[in-house]
Design a protein around this motif. Structure first.
Motif, PDB file in Angstrom:
ATOM      1  N   VAL A 152      -4.431   6.900   1.962  1.00  0.00           N
ATOM      2  CA  VAL A 152      -4.836   5.720   1.919  1.00  0.00           C
ATOM      3  C   VAL A 152      -4.049   4.827   2.914  1.00  0.00           C
ATOM      4  CG1 VAL A 152      -5.327   3.639   0.148  1.00  0.00           C
ATOM      5  CG2 VAL A 152      -5.652   5.978  -0.355  1.00  0.00           C
ATOM      6  N   SER A 201      -2.466   1.686  -8.113  1.00  0.00           N
ATOM      7  CA  SER A 201      -3.854   1.574  -7.378  1.00  0.00           C
ATOM      8  C   SER A 201      -5.039   2.406  -7.993  1.00  0.00           C
ATOM      9  CB  SER A 201      -3.384   2.708  -6.132  1.00  0.00           C
ATOM     10  OG  SER A 201      -2.892   4.000  -6.586  1.00  0.00           O
ATOM     11  N   CYS A 233       0.848  -1.103  -0.193  1.00  0.00           N
ATOM     12  CA  CYS A 233      -0.106  -0.124   0.005  1.00  0.00           C
ATOM     13  C   CYS A 233       0.748   1.230  -0.099  1.00  0.00           C
ATOM     14  CB  CYS A 233      -0.613  -0.073   1.251  1.00  0.00           C
ATOM     15  SG  CYS A 233      -2.235   1.338   1.284  1.00  0.00           S
ATOM     16  N   CYS A 276       0.054   3.404  -3.322  1.00  0.00           N
ATOM     17  CA  CYS A 276      -1.087   4.490  -2.993  1.00  0.00           C
ATOM     18  C   CYS A 276      -0.677   5.717  -2.139  1.00  0.00           C
ATOM     19  CB  CYS A 276      -1.937   3.777  -2.051  1.00  0.00           C
ATOM     20  SG  CYS A 276      -2.580   2.088  -2.462  1.00  0.00           S
ATOM     21  N   LEU A 293     -11.810   0.315   0.085  1.00  0.00           N
ATOM     22  CA  LEU A 293     -10.330   0.473   0.036  1.00  0.00           C
ATOM     23  C   LEU A 293     -10.031  -0.527  -0.973  1.00  0.00           C
ATOM     24  CD1 LEU A 293      -7.956   1.698   2.710  1.00  0.00           C
ATOM     25  CD2 LEU A 293      -7.303  -0.190   0.980  1.00  0.00           C
TER      26      LEU A 293
END
Length: 310
Positions: free
Chosen positions: A157, A235, A149, A153, A258
């Motif tokens: 996020v 993403s 992530c 991202c 998400l």
């Protein structure tokens, strides 16, 4: 504890997609290819076998210790080279066998090996990451997701995901639904329906996995090679550009609060990962992470019924 039949699902067993790991290089010099004609005949015979479609009847059973090797193999297919203790994860799924199912072939031919009776073609289960806090595999799964992530991202996020994974008042359930590529998607419907019943019963009786607020999924997906190659843009991958190995997981994607993707191209150069193409178009393997509120499951199940009912 012996496994017991739960329900039966019937479907055609589709051929496994050809892996491109054996990219053949054609010889330009025909004079050196004395056995070329025989080779072509062998290849044609192999193609005939690959294209053959066999109807196979599957049955779902409770997870048992006999399923250890099969479940672990399917978990390795999902995580590939990621640092996740799949042995411990498999043990935990077996220990909590009040939820989850494995898919096995209903009838095994008499001339087959005895081991074939325990061969599994897929499984479904759930690991409550909040309840299992402190176990190595649960911590590794959270670290893996957060690390990708961070790479793919925006910071907001990352912070949102980290906050949700740390919130012990709203447990997160890691939903695992893995099967071999040649098992039809129709089998997913009865498996998910049964899992929902088992989770509801676990909640009623205060058993493990009975209470959680979010489903966390890591889905095997693909995108056409050459599209959106920037790591910082994974993403933002559009849904219509993604192909899901488990077609039903697209409905989870639609309800996710998400979601992001990360590439496993470098990890996929293995017998488990293979190299993929659809309609001769090379595809890049991804993993798609989704966080779905539990209160969206009824809508997802309705979609599954509409899409997968035969």
């Amino acid at each position: 504890m012996a496994s017991r039949p739960k329900r039966r699902a019937v479907g055609g067993r589709a051929p496994r997609p050809e892996e491109e790991a054996e990219d053949a290089v054609e010889d330009e010099d025909d004079d050196d290819d004395d056995d070329g004609e025989d080779g072509d005949e062998d290849e044609e015979e192999e193609d005939e076998v690959v294209d053959e479609e066999v109807n196979v009847e599957f049955e779902a059973y409770s997870i048992s210790h006999n399923d250890y090797d099969g479940i672990k193999k399917l978990l390795q297919q999902l995580f590939l080279k990621a640092p996740v203790n799949t042995a411990e994860l498999t043990d935990l799924l077996i220990q909590q066998n009040h939820i989850g199912s494995v898919i096995k072939q209903t009838e095994v031919s008499e001339d087959s090996d005895d081991d074939d009776e325990d061969e599994i073609f897929g499984f479904i289960s759930l690991l409550n990451l909040t309840e299992r806090k402190g176990t190595q595999c649960a911590e590794q799964i959270k670290e893996l997701i957060l690390s990708f992530c961070e790479k793919n991202c925006e910071q907001r996020v990352v912070e949102q995901l980290d906050r949700l994974l740390r919130d012990t008042s709203r447990p997160v359930g890691f939903l695992l639904s893995e099967r071999f590529i040649n098992v039809p998607a129709q089998i997913a419907l009865p498996l998910h329906q049964q899992l929902q019943k088992e989770l509801a019963e676990a909640h009623k009786t205060n058993k493990p996995c009975g209470k959680f607020y979010f489903y966390l999924l890591i889905s095997k997906t693909f995108v056409e090679a050459g599209k959106n190659n920037s790591k910082r843009k994974w993403s933002n991958q559009k849904k219509d550009e993604l192909m899901f190995a488990n077609a039903e997981e697209e409905f989870f994607y639609e309800k996710a609060i998400l979601k992001f993707n990360y590439s496993v191209q470098e990890d996929s150069d293995t017998c488990l990962g293979g190299r993929w193409s659809f309609d001769d178009v090379p595809m890049k393997p991804l993993r798609t992470v989704m966080l779905v509120p539990c209160d969206k499951m009824n809508e997802i199940m309705d979609k599954l019924k509409e899409y997968l009912s035969v």
